[in-house]
Design an enzyme around this catalytic site. Structure first.
Site, PDB file in Angstrom:
ATOM      1  N   ASP A 156      11.138  -6.988  -2.138  1.00  0.00           N
ATOM      2  CA  ASP A 156       9.867  -7.649  -1.821  1.00  0.00           C
ATOM      3  C   ASP A 156       9.968  -9.095  -2.282  1.00  0.00           C
ATOM      4  OD1 ASP A 156       7.120  -8.292  -1.298  1.00  0.00           O
ATOM      5  OD2 ASP A 156       6.585  -6.203  -1.662  1.00  0.00           O
ATOM      6  N   SER A 174      -6.675  -9.451  -3.067  1.00  0.00           N
ATOM      7  CA  SER A 174      -6.996  -8.559  -1.946  1.00  0.00           C
ATOM      8  C   SER A 174      -6.068  -7.351  -1.888  1.00  0.00           C
ATOM      9  CB  SER A 174      -6.913  -9.324  -0.621  1.00  0.00           C
ATOM     10  OG  SER A 174      -5.583  -9.737  -0.350  1.00  0.00           O
ATOM     11  N   ASN A 175      -4.931  -7.381  -2.611  1.00  0.00           N
ATOM     12  CA  ASN A 175      -4.014  -6.245  -2.641  1.00  0.00           C
ATOM     13  C   ASN A 175      -4.564  -5.080  -3.466  1.00  0.00           C
ATOM     14  OD1 ASN A 175      -1.227  -8.514  -3.112  1.00  0.00           O
ATOM     15  ND2 ASN A 175      -2.137  -7.844  -1.195  1.00  0.00           N
ATOM     16  N   LEU A 176      -5.391  -5.387  -4.454  1.00  0.00           N
ATOM     17  CA  LEU A 176      -5.748  -4.405  -5.481  1.00  0.00           C
ATOM     18  C   LEU A 176      -6.602  -3.265  -4.941  1.00  0.00           C
ATOM     19  CD1 LEU A 176      -6.477  -6.854  -8.432  1.00  0.00           C
ATOM     20  CD2 LEU A 176      -4.320  -5.776  -7.784  1.00  0.00           C
ATOM     21  N   GLN A 177      -7.184  -3.421  -3.759  1.00  0.00           N
ATOM     22  CA  GLN A 177      -8.012  -2.372  -3.157  1.00  0.00           C
ATOM     23  C   GLN A 177      -7.183  -1.153  -2.764  1.00  0.00           C
ATOM     24  OE1 GLN A 177      -7.414  -2.398   0.403  1.00  0.00           O
ATOM     25  NE2 GLN A 177      -9.153  -1.337   1.345  1.00  0.00           N
ATOM     26  N   ARG A 178      -5.858  -1.319  -2.613  1.00  0.00           N
ATOM     27  CA  ARG A 178      -5.027  -0.209  -2.135  1.00  0.00           C
ATOM     28  C   ARG A 178      -3.652  -0.176  -2.790  1.00  0.00           C
ATOM     29  NH1 ARG A 178      -5.245  -4.494   0.614  1.00  0.00           N
ATOM     30  NH2 ARG A 178      -3.442  -5.463   1.588  1.00  0.00           N
ATOM     31  N   CYS A 192      -2.923  -5.308   9.111  1.00  0.00           N
ATOM     32  CA  CYS A 192      -3.976  -4.767   8.261  1.00  0.00           C
ATOM     33  C   CYS A 192      -4.887  -5.872   7.744  1.00  0.00           C
ATOM     34  CB  CYS A 192      -3.365  -3.999   7.095  1.00  0.00           C
ATOM     35  SG  CYS A 192      -2.629  -2.422   7.573  1.00  0.00           S
ATOM     36  N   GLY A 210       0.800  -1.217   0.000  1.00  0.00           N
ATOM     37  CA  GLY A 210       0.000   0.000   0.000  1.00  0.00           C
ATOM     38  C   GLY A 210       0.831   1.264   0.000  1.00  0.00           C
ATOM     39  N   LYS A 225       5.419  -9.331  -7.013  1.00  0.00           N
ATOM     40  CA  LYS A 225       5.129  -7.907  -6.902  1.00  0.00           C
ATOM     41  C   LYS A 225       6.233  -7.040  -7.487  1.00  0.00           C
ATOM     42  CE  LYS A 225       1.991  -7.763  -2.926  1.00  0.00           C
ATOM     43  NZ  LYS A 225       1.793  -7.247  -1.546  1.00  0.00           N
ATOM     44  N   CYS A 285     -10.590 -17.202  14.358  1.00  0.00           N
ATOM     45  CA  CYS A 285     -10.792 -15.837  13.862  1.00  0.00           C
ATOM     46  C   CYS A 285     -10.513 -15.868  12.365  1.00  0.00           C
ATOM     47  CB  CYS A 285      -9.892 -14.844  14.603  1.00  0.00           C
ATOM     48  SG  CYS A 285      -8.124 -15.194  14.440  1.00  0.00           S
TER      49      CYS A 285
END
Length: 387
Positions: free
Chosen positions: A69, A76-80, A195, A48, A93, A346
């Site tokens: 990296d 799920s990474n693409l949101q930010r 996060c 992010g 990445k 969880c």
């Protein structure tokens, strides 16, 4: 090369056009753009924070950009993580980031380090670069980056994000404080959720990453007042910025070498306390138990209600971790058990382990589901959404 010989650096004709809006700024000008071209910046992480940071450093004309990296692009990474696209899901990445950087500015040299930063390789990787930018999301790497920057005398442009809040500052610059002046020791394992468990507003890292990019350019240009000695706090929900003063701690331990960060972060219990051991079971073992028709257990879900709405394991009962931490949930769990055994989960296993530790101190033993509902979705029931 924060003080390069500008006479040896020349801009190509196409660079005059590309960087024209910089060149007409008196604070940048031709000499400043040459400084940017001569500079080298290493970004730790392409998530992010690293995404906007790398995009703007490339666009600004940083001559050499290094990227560390070892992760692959996940949906799920693409949101930010806006440097990556859908077509790069499942691929490294760093390759995705390099592809985008070269599309923005093919004049940038891009060095890739497809590895986990460690005490064995950190000094060698950081040494060739003028400025280090910390775009990581975990405490072990933050301490490692900080300590390596101190040993190498490199400025460390820091940022962090969580939910709706972000922080930014510059460490180890012009005799200013370093990360250990802000956080002398790592928090105990599991104390601070990631996060992935706590969530983050997708736009938040864009703001903080751009602040990091701004500080990086100011250091290279030698212009303005950096955040060294100041911790900038940003709250996206309230749209507020606050500052806290940071000063070097005169009695802090001297950093003489890099250490095994995993061991450092495994902080031992204090006094006569003994570590609480929580037994575990796999999601496949849980599935076999459920399929057997056994009714002598309670499956406790300690996630937040909004997560429970996304997807759930059949038969689970929701008692959020915050309720257990404040005490009210402990009594509720006791009432639910009524002599039955306790199994808890969880999202990935961290919060449920913490909940079981609290319950154990209250006299309630339980078993943690390893990998949580994420593992359940991957290994047992793909119809449960992953998030």
């Amino acid at each position: 090369m924060l003080n390069p010989n500008l006479g040896e650096i020349q801009l190509k004709l196409e660079e005059y056009e590309r960087y024209s809006r910089h060149l007409i700024l008196p604070e940048v000008g031709l000499d400043g753009q040459k400084r940017l071209k001569a500079a080298s910046v290493l970004c730790i992480g392409t998530g992010g924070l690293g995404s906007p940071l790398l995009l703007y450093l490339a666009a600004a004309g940083i001559g050499r950009i290094g990227i560390v990296d070892f992760d692959i692009v996940d949906t799920s990474n693409l949101q930010r993580q806006v440097i990556h696209g859908t077509s790069w899901v499942g691929k490294p990445k760093i390759e995705s980031a390099k592809n985008r950087i070269q599309e923005i500015n093919p004049l940038c040299q891009v060095d890739l380090y497809n590895t986990r930063l460690s005490c064995e390789n950190a000094l060698d990787i950081l040494a060739p670069y003028d400025v280090i930018v910390d775009g990581t999301d975990n405490f072990p790497t933050r301490y490692l980056v900080n300590d390596a920057c101190v040993l190498l005398n490199k400025p460390n442009v820091y940022g962090s994000i969580f939910r709706f809040e972000g922080q930014a500052t510059v460490f180890n610059y012009q005799d200013g404080p370093n990360y250990r002046d802000l956080y002398p020791e790592p928090p105990p394992p599991g104390m601070v959720p990631s996060c992935a468990e706590g969530g983050v507003l997708g736009i938040l890292p864009g703001v903080v990453g751009c602040i990091q990019a701004t500080e990086t350019l100011k250091i290279i240009l030698g212009q303005g007042k950096t955040l060294s000695g100041r911790l900038l706090l940003y709250n996206a929900l309230d749209m507020t910025f606050r500052e806290l003063k940071l000063r070097p701690n005169p009695v802090r331990p001297v950093i003489e070498k890099l250490v095994d960060i995993d061991i450092v972060c495994d902080i031992p219990p204090r006094g006569d306390e003994q570590p609480i051991e929580i037994p575990e079971m796999t999601v496949k073992e849980l599935k076999e138990l459920i399929d057997s028709g056994a009714s002598d257990f309670v499956l406790l879900d300690v996630r937040n209600p909004n997560e429970y709405d996304i997807g759930k394991i059949p038969g689970s009962v929701l008692v959020p971790l915050p309720d257990i931490e404040t005490g009210g949930g402990v009594q509720k769990v006791k009432e639910l058990l009524n002599g039955h055994r306790l199994i808890a989960h969880c999202k990935m296993g961290g919060r449920s382990a913490k909940a079981l530790g609290i319950l154990k101190e209250a006299g309630i033993d339980g078993i943690n589901v390893k990998g949580g509902i994420t593992a359940w979705s991957k290994e047992v029931d793909p119809s449960v959404p992953q998030y």
